[in-house]
Scaffold this motif. Structure first.
Motif, PDB file in Angstrom:
ATOM      1  N   ALA A  21     -34.167 -30.523 -10.595  1.00  0.00           N
ATOM      2  CA  ALA A  21     -35.297 -29.617 -10.371  1.00  0.00           C
ATOM      3  C   ALA A  21     -35.187 -28.944  -9.017  1.00  0.00           C
ATOM      4  CB  ALA A  21     -36.602 -30.392 -10.456  1.00  0.00           C
ATOM      5  N   PRO A  41     -41.614 -24.262  -6.220  1.00  0.00           N
ATOM      6  CA  PRO A  41     -42.356 -25.065  -7.233  1.00  0.00           C
ATOM      7  C   PRO A  41     -42.987 -26.299  -6.630  1.00  0.00           C
ATOM      8  CG  PRO A  41     -40.219 -24.369  -8.069  1.00  0.00           C
ATOM      9  CD  PRO A  41     -40.240 -23.979  -6.620  1.00  0.00           C
ATOM     10  N   SER A  42     -42.239 -26.976  -5.708  1.00  0.00           N
ATOM     11  CA  SER A  42     -42.812 -28.183  -5.099  1.00  0.00           C
ATOM     12  C   SER A  42     -44.043 -27.847  -4.287  1.00  0.00           C
ATOM     13  CB  SER A  42     -41.790 -28.857  -4.188  1.00  0.00           C
ATOM     14  OG  SER A  42     -40.671 -29.226  -4.947  1.00  0.00           O
ATOM     15  N   THR A  45     -46.008 -25.293  -4.722  1.00  0.00           N
ATOM     16  CA  THR A  45     -47.093 -24.954  -5.644  1.00  0.00           C
ATOM     17  C   THR A  45     -47.733 -26.212  -6.197  1.00  0.00           C
ATOM     18  OG1 THR A  45     -45.687 -23.110  -6.277  1.00  0.00           O
ATOM     19  CG2 THR A  45     -47.661 -23.440  -7.592  1.00  0.00           C
ATOM     20  N   ALA A  46     -46.865 -27.157  -6.629  1.00  0.00           N
ATOM     21  CA  ALA A  46     -47.393 -28.385  -7.235  1.00  0.00           C
ATOM     22  C   ALA A  46     -48.222 -29.152  -6.215  1.00  0.00           C
ATOM     23  CB  ALA A  46     -46.241 -29.250  -7.743  1.00  0.00           C
TER      24      ALA A  46
END
Lengths: 326, 882
Positions: B84, B169-170, B172-173
């Motif tokens: 990822a 993405p990290s 955002t998460a």
């Protein structure tokens, strides 16, 4: 009046929640093994024929690695041979076959040292074969053609990526392999004793998608299939240019790569949808024998449930989407 | 300004608002603090993760380098795409060439070219980390590439693997996680604030609102409202004080209201006038409404009380008041008329007293007004009655007198009495009423007088005769009433006397009329009776008693008595008729007989009439009873004669039927028996003609042929006769027959003859079904169509029409031909048996056909007739009732 203030407070909370409700979107992870029949998908990725935000094509070393990652949920979809897909489903993976990608028309072959010239000479020889149904199938047909039984040859289970080395090193006399390994070995002087032209439409590649991914991300699956269709079109439209781009990754020179393409047959998405639709679907009827063979080989214990496995809808949607794009 | 805004808001809104504001501010602060440090945390985590991944990959790649497995190496690098966040993976050799990559296009090119198409920030970052000396693992946060974390690892012997991780993405998460956390905390804070608000609501705001509402309601005059706060805090104590105050005010108000209601509902009007000209009213009770005024109207400044007093009464009132003001005396009363709101006048009695200030100046008059209109009116009525009484006394219709109980003399009389008795008043006063009473009536009059005197009766009413002065007798009704003193002695008698001479004369006339009627009834042997339904009273005329043989002195006129005198066999029908009568229905009753126990057997005929009231309900029934014994005897003789005649007719009919039957049987037997010999003659003739042909000459053969023809004719005749006789005897079998179908059936049977004749047959029959004997109709049609064929044989071309029409009552069929026809004068003859209009040589036949038709039609209840003209064809009609 107090209720009014409560409503304002709840409204504020909802606004904040809306902000955090947007999930982090990862692309659909699709695994392919080194079989060059799946290269249109790699081409689609390289040429940006598929949106990388929707679909991520990952090249892996072997089918077994793909199957493992599918099982573990690391991959959402994968290009597999039909026999691999049937075994995977038999082992309890919740998957669907959403497209038929193509067939091997000489791309799978049995290569031998140059000293072996006839099938009967294989008797007592050591043959390397991948622990896969495809390998088993080619082997079965080979032995059938040679009029030999399993006991009359010595079998060595060996991963695809290791087969070349094993043959060169002289550990084995023959290898059941496929492109691009086949072309590479051929270029080195090994002889093709038997290939998949003698078993037309028996070795086919299919696109497998995890059921959960299909339910949750149908649009991404459609994008994947549309990308495949575009990749095939791009490859067939300008094979030389594609070969120049794809050959280095297959460890082939462009000419050999071009030649190896001759051993492949790509399915159009439209025909693919026809093969998957209906009950029983044409694909199921055509490959009824494969299921039987897999049972004979002990790779599966009960006949495949074709109707639960095949679904033509994503392919049909992809066709419509492509039509709309044009 | 802001403070004023807070003061404008009620506490139950302000407190939750402040709490909510506090909660949201805290949550927002918390969120911004967490967000500010997010990137550094994520970068640190990813750094650790990529270091782990690269150390694993380093080992795996070195193994494959050792094996020289180029394909596996390139696949290992490509499969980093599974991790990822990893967007780029490039394996670069010592010459700066890319030997493996996640993207195949990058393989086989120098690093700079391989990443030429990448965005500048990423490209710069990768090139920068590629310049580092390849020893171990190194990670760098790129400056231009905000979301990128770059890492490099050296791969033995001389390669380096460069990897770029996308932190996006990290981030955002993680941001989403933070927001979730903030929302959770905010919710908790808001929940706490809401809990606190609720607590405040129940402890303070709700009770404050309750107290406010109660005080507002009490202020608006709802004195029965209470705050009803429980507890012992300040609020509860304020509530208690408010409740006590409200209860106190309410009690006082109730007292006032009771008093006011008492005055308002009494007929007395309390009033106060100001002692100024015109006496304007300064107070008046609600009871003033009895005269149509409202309090407000009378209290208006422009209303002067003196204007409401009747102008005739005002001077007297003013004078009286002036006298009081001048001379003193606190209380006084007046009676005067007051104008009511609708303009009428009402009598009031005013009781007034004066009110003075400490200096003795009269400031106001107070008083009560009482309506005395009724009393005044009663006084008027009394006066009018007295006037009326004296008027009555002088009325010319009735004689009136006062007589002395002691002397029985007339003490006082009116003019009418003098007129009735024919004496001048003065002469009458000289006489007692006994002197001028008819001698026959004196005793009765005195008896009543004595009883009244003894106190047994207060008065009496009798009919009596007086002797007038001129000697004539006058009939009167006298009504005497005793007027007594307190001790019961009669003070005098008041009498009224009415002349009834005219009534007496009419009565006499009536009596005579009655006697005449009774005599007439006796002559006619006719009794009459009446029965009143409501009183059940029965009256019989004397003649009815005579007719019944009843004794009018002994037997009461009742229905039961009447019934006893009726013959026991006839009583039931009399009773039935009587019961119908009780319901107002008149039933004709046949003459009935008297009971032989009471009279010689008589026959009675009765008539009845019912009288109804205005609603139509029967009120009275009356009737007569006539002795019809003589009539009855005559009728009996006539009936006997008739019965005798009928018996004789029946006997004759039977004889005729028997004769007819015998005749029919005879004709059948004869016809039938004749067939046998005929068959013989024909048979033998045939044998003779065939077996002995040679022995016969031509004449013989011709004669034999004639014999056979005669026999055939005879046979046909017998068959027809049998058919005729069968028609008589055959039972009819009635069924529903579809006529058009039957006609076609008959035509089919005659197809051969039709074809031979060359006839044009036209059938026009609407769908028609008749209920009759199918064989009978078939026989009729066969004969008529056969005749038509026969008699139209010479026409060119022969035409036959068969048609039908129908209406509600009947169905009519006809058969028409264009044959020779016949003269209508023979119309009746053609339907008789053996009657022929033509020679058998011209038109063969037996003369039975039409007779058969008529007979069959008669049996089926239909009729047949024909219309024709010689040479113009015939039409035969069949008619059936429906």
């Amino acid at each position: 009046m107090r209720k009014g203030w409560l409503a304002v407070a709840v409204g504020l909370i909802l606004v904040v929640l809306a902000g955090c409700g947007k999930p982090v979107a990862y692309p659909l992870a699709v695994g392919v093994n080194p079989w060059i029949g799946y290269d249109p998908l790699v081409l689609a990725r390289e040429r940006a024929l598929v949106d990388p935000a929707q679909v991520k094509v990952v090249e892996l070393s072997s089918s077994s690695q793909i199957v493992r990652n599918l099982h573990n949920g690391v991959l959402d979809a994968a290009a597999l041979s039909l026999d691999e897909a049937l075994r995977l489903a038999h082992d309890g993976a919740a998957i669907r076959i959403v497209a038929v990608l193509g067939a091997s028309a000489g791309g799978d072959a049995v290569l031998v040292r140059p000293t072996i010239t006839t099938l009967s000479q294989l008797k007592g020889k050591r043959i390397g074969v991948e622990q896969s149904a495809g390998g088993a199938l080619v082997l079965a047909r080979l032995l059938q053609a040679a009029g030999l039984s399993h006991d009359e040859v010595s079998l060595l289970r060996i991963e695809a990526s290791l087969q070349e080395g094993a043959l060169r090193a002289g550990w084995i006399d023959a290898v059941v392999t496929f492109e691009p390994t086949k072309s590479r070995l051929q270029a080195e002087g090994y002889r093709v004793l038997f290939d998949s032209t003698e078993m037309p439409d028996e070795l086919i590649g299919v696109m497998v998608v995890r059921t959960a991914a299909l339910a949750q991300r149908p649009d991404d699956v459609v994008a994947l299939l549309a990308g495949w269709e575009r990749g095939v079109e791009a490859l067939l439209a300008a094979p030389a240019a594609a070969a120049g781009l794809l050959a280095p990754g297959a460890n082939l020179d462009p000419e050999t790569y071009l030649a190896s393409l001759q051993g492949l047959k790509f399915e159009t998405l439209e025909h693919s949808a026809q093969l998957l639709a209906g009950d029983p679907a044409p694909l199921a009827k055509r490959h009824h024998g494969l299921g039987r063979l897999l049972m004979q080989l002990g790779l599966i214990r009960k006949p495949p449930d074709w109707s639960a496995l095949l679904t033509p809808e994503p392919a049909l949607h992809a066709l419509l989407w492509l039509e709309a794009q044009r | 300004m802001r403070c004023r805004l807070f003061q404008a808001l009620p506490a139950h809104i302000l407190a939750p608002l402040l709490l909510a504001t506090f909660a949201l501010t805290t949550a927002a602060l918390n969120y911004f603090l967490q967000q500010s440090d997010l990137r550094n945390e994520v970068a640190a985590e990813q750094r650790a993760r990529i270091t782990e991944i690269l150390s694993t990959e380093e080992s795996r790649l070195e193994v494959q380098f050792g094996l020289g497995n180029a394909l596996e190496i390139s696949r290992l690098v490509a499969s980093l795409g599974l991790r990822a966040g990893i967007t780029h993976a490039l394996l670069v050799n010592s010459e700066g060439m890319v030997v493996a990559a996640m993207s195949r296009t990058q393989i086989g090119w120098p690093l700079t070219e391989a990443i030429a198409s990448e965005p500048p920030a990423i490209r710069t970052g990768i090139l920068e980390i590629a310049t580092y000396d390849p020893k171990g693992i190194r990670t760098v946060l790129s400056e231009g590439d905000e979301d990128g974390l770059l890492a490099q690892v050296a791969v033995y012997p001389d390669h380096k693997l460069i990897v770029r991780v996308d932190l996006g993405p990290s981030l955002t998460a993680r941001a989403a996680g933070n927001r979730y956390e903030v929302v959770r905390e905010t919710l908790m804070i808001i929940f706490g604030a809401a809990l606190l608000g609720t607590l405040l609501h129940f402890l303070w705001f709700r009770r404050t609102a309750q107290l406010t509402a109660a005080v507002t309601a009490i202020g608006e005059g709802h004195l029965d409202v209470r705050a009803g706060l429980s507890g012992r805090d300040e609020l509860a104590r304020i509530g208690l004080a408010v409740d006590r105050m409200a209860a106190d005010v309410q009690a006082r108000q109730a007292k006032l209201q009771r008093l006011s209601a008492l005055i308002d509902r009494s007929p007395v009007v309390a009033i106060e006038w100001r002692n100024t000209p015109g006496w304007p009213v300064s107070f008046v009770s609600e009871s003033i409404s009895q005269w149509g005024y409202t309090v407000e109207e009378l209290l208006a400044d422009d209303v002067l009380y003196t204007e409401l007093i009747h102008p005739d009464d005002l001077p007297q009132v003013e004078a009286s008041v002036a006298a009081r003001l001048a001379g003193g005396g606190d209380e006084y009363r007046h009676e005067y008329r007051l104008r009511t709101a609708d303009g009428n006048w009402t009598w009031v009695e005013a009781r007034t007293w004066l009110s003075s200030d400490p200096y003795g100046v009269v400031t106001a008059c107070r008083g009560v007004l009482v309506d005395i209109t009724k009393r005044k009116r009663a006084e008027d009525v009394l006066r009018e009655q007295a006037d009326l009484l004296s008027l009555f006394y002088d009325l010319p219709f009735i004689g009136m007198a006062i007589t002395s109980p002691m002397t029985k003399r007339w003490l006082k009389t009116n003019a009418r009495l003098c007129e009735i008795l024919g004496y001048p008043r003065e002469e009458l006063f000289e006489k007692s009423w006994v002197e001028i009473t008819h001698p026959d009536d004196v005793e009765g009059s005195l008896a009543n007088y004595e009883r009244a005197m003894r106190g047994e009766i207060d008065g009496y009413r009798i009919e009596k005769r007086f002797l007038r002065k001129d000697g004539s007798v006058v009939f009167t009704t006298l009504d005497a009433r005793a007027v007594r003193r307190d001790n019961g002695e009669v003070e005098y008698f008041i009498s009224t006397v009415q002349d009834i001479s005219e009534f007496k004369r009419i009565e006499l006339d009536l009596q005579q009329q009655k006697e005449r009627l009774e005599r007439a009834e006796a002559h006619a042997k006719l009794g009459s009776w009446e029965f009143e339904l409501d009183t059940q009273r029965v009256w019989w005329s004397p003649q009815l008693y005579v007719l019944l043989g009843a004794d009018s002195t002994r037997e009461r006129a009742t229905f039961d008595t009447f019934l006893e005198h009726v013959h026991p066999d006839d009583r039931s029908c009399v009773v039935a008729a009587f019961h119908e009568l009780l319901h107002g229905r008149i039933v004709d009753v046949a003459p009935f007989r008297s009971s032989p126990e009471h009279t010689a057997l008589s026959w009675w005929f009765s008539t009845v009439a019912v009288e109804t009231d205005s609603d139509g309900a029967p009120r009275k029934v009356s009737g007569t009873l006539l002795d019809v014994t003589a009539l009855k005897h005559g009728e009996e003789a006539l009936r006997r004669l008739n019965a005798d005649l009928e018996t004789r007719v029946a006997e004759r009919t039977q004889q005729l039927e028997d004769a007819n039957r015998e005749l029919a049987s005879f004709s059948y037997a004869v016809s039938h028996d004749l067939k046998g010999p005929l068959r013989g003659i024909d048979g033998y003739s045939q044998i003779l003609l065939e077996d002995h042909r040679e022995r016969l000459d031509d004449e013989g053969r011709r004669l034999l042929a004639n014999v056979r023809r005669g026999v055939a004719q005879m046979h046909e005749l017998i068959e027809d006769l049998l058919a005729y006789s069968r028609i008589e005897r055959r039972p009819l079998d009635s069924s529903v027959v579809a006529v058009p179908e039957l006609v076609h059936e008959v035509l089919d049977g005659l197809a051969h003859e039709i074809a031979a004749n060359g006839s044009d047959v036209k059938v026009e029959i609407p769908p028609l079904e008749l209920s009759l004997d199918r064989n009978g109709l078939a026989l009729v049609l066969r004969n008529l169509i056969g005749n038509a064929l026969k008699f139209s044989g010479n026409a060119a071309p022969p035409r036959i029409e068969i048609g039908a029409d129908l209406d509600d009552r009947r169905a009519r069929l006809w058969v028409r031909d264009n044959g020779i026809g016949f003269d209508m004068k023979y119309h009746d003859r053609i339907f008789d048996i053996f009657q022929r209009l033509h020679r058998a040589e011209d038109y063969p036949g037996t003369g039975v056909g039409l007779a058969l038709v008529r007979k069959a039609m008669q049996r089926m209840g239909g009729t047949v007739w024909a219309e024709s003209e010689p040479g113009r064809g015939s039409t035969f009609f069949l008619e059936f009732p429906r």
